[in-house]
Structures are given as C-alpha cells and as structure tokens.
Design a protein around this motif. Sequence first.
Motif, mmCIF file in Angstrom:
data_model
loop_
_atom_site.group_PDB
_atom_site.id
_atom_site.type_symbol
_atom_site.label_atom_id
_atom_site.label_comp_id
_atom_site.label_asym_id
_atom_site.label_seq_id
_atom_site.Cartn_x
_atom_site.Cartn_y
_atom_site.Cartn_z
ATOM 1 N N GLN A 32 -3.529 1.298 -0.848
ATOM 2 C CA GLN A 32 -2.536 2.040 -0.066
ATOM 3 C C GLN A 32 -1.119 1.543 -0.366
ATOM 4 O O GLN A 32 -0.170 2.333 -0.427
ATOM 5 C CB GLN A 32 -2.837 1.919 1.429
ATOM 6 N N PHE A 33 -0.978 0.233 -0.533
ATOM 7 C CA PHE A 33 0.348 -0.314 -0.829
ATOM 8 C C PHE A 33 0.854 0.186 -2.180
ATOM 9 O O PHE A 33 2.021 0.580 -2.314
ATOM 10 C CB PHE A 33 0.296 -1.842 -0.818
ATOM 11 N N VAL A 34 -0.027 0.197 -3.170
ATOM 12 C CA VAL A 34 0.359 0.718 -4.483
ATOM 13 C C VAL A 34 0.723 2.202 -4.379
ATOM 14 O O VAL A 34 1.678 2.666 -5.018
ATOM 15 C CB VAL A 34 -0.790 0.506 -5.490
ATOM 16 N N LYS A 35 -0.017 2.917 -3.558
ATOM 17 C CA LYS A 35 0.287 4.339 -3.344
ATOM 18 C C LYS A 35 1.679 4.498 -2.728
ATOM 19 O O LYS A 35 2.437 5.415 -3.091
ATOM 20 C CB LYS A 35 -0.771 4.961 -2.432
ATOM 21 N N SER A 36 2.020 3.612 -1.797
ATOM 22 C CA SER A 36 3.362 3.655 -1.185
ATOM 23 C C SER A 36 4.443 3.375 -2.221
ATOM 24 O O SER A 36 5.518 3.992 -2.195
ATOM 25 C CB SER A 36 3.459 2.632 -0.054
ATOM 26 N N LEU A 37 4.170 2.438 -3.124
ATOM 27 C CA LEU A 37 5.142 2.152 -4.186
ATOM 28 C C LEU A 37 5.365 3.375 -5.064
ATOM 29 O O LEU A 37 6.502 3.710 -5.423
ATOM 30 C CB LEU A 37 4.649 0.984 -5.043
ATOM 31 N N LYS A 38 4.270 4.039 -5.389
ATOM 32 C CA LYS A 38 4.383 5.250 -6.205
ATOM 33 C C LYS A 38 5.150 6.343 -5.471
ATOM 34 O O LYS A 38 6.044 6.988 -6.036
ATOM 35 C CB LYS A 38 2.994 5.763 -6.584
ATOM 36 N N LYS A 39 4.778 6.547 -4.218
ATOM 37 C CA LYS A 39 5.389 7.622 -3.429
ATOM 38 C C LYS A 39 6.885 7.413 -3.277
ATOM 39 O O LYS A 39 7.668 8.378 -3.277
ATOM 40 C CB LYS A 39 4.725 7.684 -2.053
ATOM 41 N N GLY A 40 7.309 6.168 -3.171
ATOM 42 C CA GLY A 40 8.736 5.869 -3.003
ATOM 43 C C GLY A 40 9.457 5.620 -4.308
ATOM 44 O O GLY A 40 10.601 5.127 -4.299
ATOM 45 N N GLY A 140 17.121 -5.979 -6.252
ATOM 46 C CA GLY A 140 17.317 -7.121 -5.365
ATOM 47 C C GLY A 140 16.717 -6.912 -3.983
ATOM 48 O O GLY A 140 16.647 -7.844 -3.176
ATOM 49 N N LYS A 141 16.260 -5.690 -3.688
ATOM 50 C CA LYS A 141 15.655 -5.390 -2.399
ATOM 51 C C LYS A 141 14.171 -5.766 -2.400
ATOM 52 O O LYS A 141 13.548 -5.919 -3.449
ATOM 53 C CB LYS A 141 15.833 -3.914 -2.063
ATOM 54 N N VAL A 142 13.645 -5.887 -1.176
ATOM 55 C CA VAL A 142 12.228 -6.211 -1.004
ATOM 56 C C VAL A 142 11.568 -5.114 -0.178
ATOM 57 O O VAL A 142 12.056 -4.769 0.911
ATOM 58 C CB VAL A 142 12.037 -7.569 -0.312
ATOM 59 N N PHE A 143 10.500 -4.563 -0.693
ATOM 60 C CA PHE A 143 9.727 -3.550 0.027
ATOM 61 C C PHE A 143 8.458 -4.209 0.552
ATOM 62 O O PHE A 143 7.691 -4.810 -0.202
ATOM 63 C CB PHE A 143 9.380 -2.387 -0.902
ATOM 64 N N SER A 144 8.237 -4.090 1.862
ATOM 65 C CA SER A 144 7.129 -4.810 2.491
ATOM 66 C C SER A 144 6.316 -3.887 3.395
ATOM 67 O O SER A 144 6.868 -3.015 4.075
ATOM 68 C CB SER A 144 7.681 -5.975 3.324
ATOM 69 N N GLU A 145 4.993 -4.063 3.379
ATOM 70 C CA GLU A 145 4.106 -3.354 4.297
ATOM 71 C C GLU A 145 3.022 -4.310 4.771
ATOM 72 O O GLU A 145 2.523 -5.142 4.012
ATOM 73 C CB GLU A 145 3.458 -2.137 3.628
ATOM 74 N N THR A 146 2.635 -4.167 6.050
ATOM 75 C CA THR A 146 1.592 -4.988 6.651
ATOM 76 C C THR A 146 0.424 -4.099 7.050
ATOM 77 O O THR A 146 0.620 -3.005 7.592
ATOM 78 C CB THR A 146 2.113 -5.744 7.881
ATOM 79 N N TYR A 147 -0.771 -4.577 6.777
ATOM 80 C CA TYR A 147 -1.992 -3.840 7.086
ATOM 81 C C TYR A 147 -2.949 -4.727 7.880
ATOM 82 O O TYR A 147 -2.878 -5.959 7.827
ATOM 83 C CB TYR A 147 -2.693 -3.386 5.802
ATOM 84 N N TYR A 148 -3.848 -4.061 8.576
ATOM 85 C CA TYR A 148 -4.882 -4.768 9.323
ATOM 86 C C TYR A 148 -6.241 -4.191 8.935
ATOM 87 O O TYR A 148 -6.445 -2.976 8.968
ATOM 88 C CB TYR A 148 -4.667 -4.626 10.831
ATOM 89 N N SER A 149 -7.151 -5.076 8.559
ATOM 90 C CA SER A 149 -8.518 -4.669 8.233
ATOM 91 C C SER A 149 -9.340 -4.864 9.502
ATOM 92 O O SER A 149 -9.700 -5.986 9.864
ATOM 93 C CB SER A 149 -9.062 -5.532 7.086
ATOM 94 N N VAL A 150 -9.636 -3.761 10.191
ATOM 95 C CA VAL A 150 -10.147 -3.837 11.559
ATOM 96 C C VAL A 150 -11.668 -3.751 11.664
ATOM 97 O O VAL A 150 -12.213 -3.576 12.747
ATOM 98 C CB VAL A 150 -9.497 -2.738 12.433
ATOM 99 N N GLY A 151 -12.357 -3.884 10.522
ATOM 100 C CA GLY A 151 -13.817 -3.893 10.546
ATOM 101 C C GLY A 151 -14.408 -2.655 9.899
ATOM 102 O O GLY A 151 -13.868 -1.552 10.016
#
Length: 475
Positions: A32-40, A140-151
């Motif tokens: 999903q994170f890689v997908k976000s990088l592509k999308k943006g 120089g910017k940082v793109f960050s995303e946080t995920y939770y693996s909920v089971g």
Amino acid sequence: MVKEQISVFDIFKIGIGPSSSHTLGPWRAALQFVKSLKKGNKLGITTQVKIFLYGSLAKTGKGHGTDVAVLLGLSGYDPVTFDVDLIDSKIKQIRDSRELRLAEQKVIEFIYTDDLYFLYNEILSYHPNGLTFQAFLNSGKVFSETYYSVGGGFVVKEGEEENLDNQVALPYPINTAAELLAYCKDTGLQIHELVMANELTWRSELQTKAGLLNVFNTIKECIYKGCRTNGILPGGLNVARRAAGINSKLLGNVDYKNFDEWVLLIKNTGKEFSNILDWVSCFALAVNEENASFGRVVTAPTNGAAGVIPAVLMYFIIFCDEQSEESLIRFFSVASEIGSIFKKGATISAAMGGCQAEIGVSSAMAAAALTDGLGGSQEQALMAAEIAMEHHLGLTCDPIGGLVQIPCIERNTMGAIKAIAAAQLALQGNPGQAKVSLDAVINTMWETALDMNSKYKETSDGGLATNIPLSLPEC
C-alpha cells in the motif's frame, strides 16, 4: 458510524506464513505504501526508505518474518503469487547488494541494519502492531505513512477507518450472532445462503464459488506438501517436522501419485477413534509446519491458526464422506460468517487478545461449519461455536523465540480436536437449554483480552517464551 463489512475472502486470504498479523499484514502495508508513492508521483524521486516497527511487530518481528515481509512488499511482490522458494535468495540479494528495487522499478540504497528499526519499547496507541514507512525525496521532503496490522492480514492506514473501500449495501448486514439467527428465522434461509446473498453485492455467485474452490485448492496443496516434507523448521529452535513421519507411519509403505489417491488411501485406514485423532493432528501439523517454513497457506482466520479449519475440513471430507463442491463452499461460508462476527465483536489479533483470538476463533469457526455440514440447525451451529470458544478463553500467546512454532503448531491440533468435540456436543444438545450464547462468549473473550497482561499478547515476554531457556541466533 460505518459498520465493518467483511467478505468471505477477507477471512480466507491466500498468503505466505508464518503470521497473518506479522508477515502478511506488514507485507500488504508495504504494498500500500508503494502504491501511495506511485499515486503521488513520488516513486521516481524517492532516494531512501526507512521502516519503523513498533510493539509486538518489533518484539517478535524477526521470528515472524516481519522484516522479510516489508522488504518483499516494498519490492512490489504479491504474497498471493510470489514463489515461496525465492524468498531466501531475494532477501539475501537485498542485504548483500545494499539495494532495494521499489515496486520492481526504482532502485535505491537500502542498508538493513541502518534503515530498518525494531522499536521494542515503543507502542503506538491504535494497535500493538504498528509500522511506519518514510520515503526521503530528492526535494528534501519526507513522505510518511503509518499502518496497523490488526490481525488476519487486515491492515488499517492511520487516519482511515478499517475496510471502507469495500462498502456496499448488504442485504443482510450482520454484526452479532443474534442478528444472524434472526435473519435465518425471518427469511427461512440457511447461514450459507445469507452469506452468499451478501457476497453477491461484491461479485457474481460463479466468481465467489470459483474463489472458494481456489482457497480449497491452496489448502489441499499445503496439506499434501506438509504431509510429505521432512526436515527441521527454520529459525533456530531446531524443531523437527512431524506430519510427514505420522503420514508414513499411518499409511505404511504404499505408493500414491496425487492428492486424490492419497485421500483414498487414508479413507481405507478405517474410522477407529485413535486413527481419526492421528489423522486430524497430522493435517493440522502439516499446515502449520508449512506456515512456519514461509510456505503458502490460507488465513483461517489467521496464519498462526491456519491448520484448524483445514484439519476439520479434511475430517469432514474423509471420515464423514462429504466432498461435493457445494458442501465445501457451504463449509467455508459458515466458517467465515462466524469469524467475521468474532472480528466485529472482539478481535482476531493475538497481539490484542492472546491466542484465544486465533486458535479459539478458528476452533469456533470450524465447529460451526462442521455442525452445519453434518445437518445441525442454525442454533446448533452457533452453539458449537460457543462451546469451542468457551474452552479457549484466556489462552495466551507466548511463542518461544518469537517463532510461530512452539506452542503454536501443536495448538492447531488441539483447536481442531476441540472443534470436532464441540460439534458433536452441539449435535446431541438442545440449544434452547444452553446457558451461554455465542454473543455472550464473544463479549467475554473481548473482556478477557482487555484484562490480559500485555506480556501474553504475542510479545514473547511471558509464558513459555520466558520459561524455556534457549539461545537463538540473530536473524
């Protein structure tokens, strides 16, 4: 508030072991994170990626293959189709070359010891299984995303509610066992018919049935491979695989060329109680030995509990002579509905609820499906699920060395046997006289999870994990 909607294919996901919450979930988060990088439009300008694993993902991450999962996910590989025999070589290539090819496109420098952080003492507030990805851009910017693996391989992105992409108008929105039973009474439909009616809002009946048969084929391949593979499980515990030895001992010196021939031979071994117990245990061991070896398994509802439902299903097929496609689809449908009710009312994450949330839930799912398949009423199916969970309440998750091996593999045999016993009790019982409902036991399970000390929730900080002195190599 949007109600969670869970498909049968959310409960039964094809993936790679050893853990749905610590392997499959983080893998999907990385995708999903890689997908976000592509999308943006950020993939091409990414120069560095850092990964932060929190809480339970950090404490048992190496034993559960979380590090492996995120690297393969960032590389763009799909856990449903990726060749499990290539895992070791791909990870070695990344570590030795100090390069990571994001989405199989953008090559960046990646140093395992510098860019992957195990934050053992930090836990994010939403869920113990948290991970953050940071992409450093050439601007120089940082793109960050946080995920939770909920089971169970379910993933939630921070700031978003779970499972919103799949929202549809379900004809039978079910959140509790009471609602399920009410729909059955009001419509005259069986549990599996309600499930199929809901699935039709996402895809055709033909597609759903084909998908479930594909799930079954994956389970068949996993069991068959596990029952023919000897050796030592990876990870450093030196646990010997047992399923193949049991299989050989029970069948003797006979030849077979495929799964169907093998099943016929098993049928011919007879229906003595001890023989059935041995085979059910063998099936469960086979799946979870494959799971522990980074093999392809089906979440049911998790990887750590992936052997319970296959073992009970094989019992149903071989020793109850039920093997039509319709009976298989019905079995999966009923099991999935019970699993979804547990997820909505409590949890299927060991990091949240201990092993009761994995083995306990899978045993309840299998018990209900078996009861239904053997001709039990809807009330008896729910009664069987309640009985199975009632006798898993409080079960802790304390994997030795952070590996999904001890006590996890044997626990699948116990969950399967309990499911069969629960089904038989329900079939001989009167649900009208039952003192405990399925909804009551789900609520009790959740309260127990909240009360349970965190060291018994997939951290390897308590229980067997601290009472069995072992010296494991660094992964």
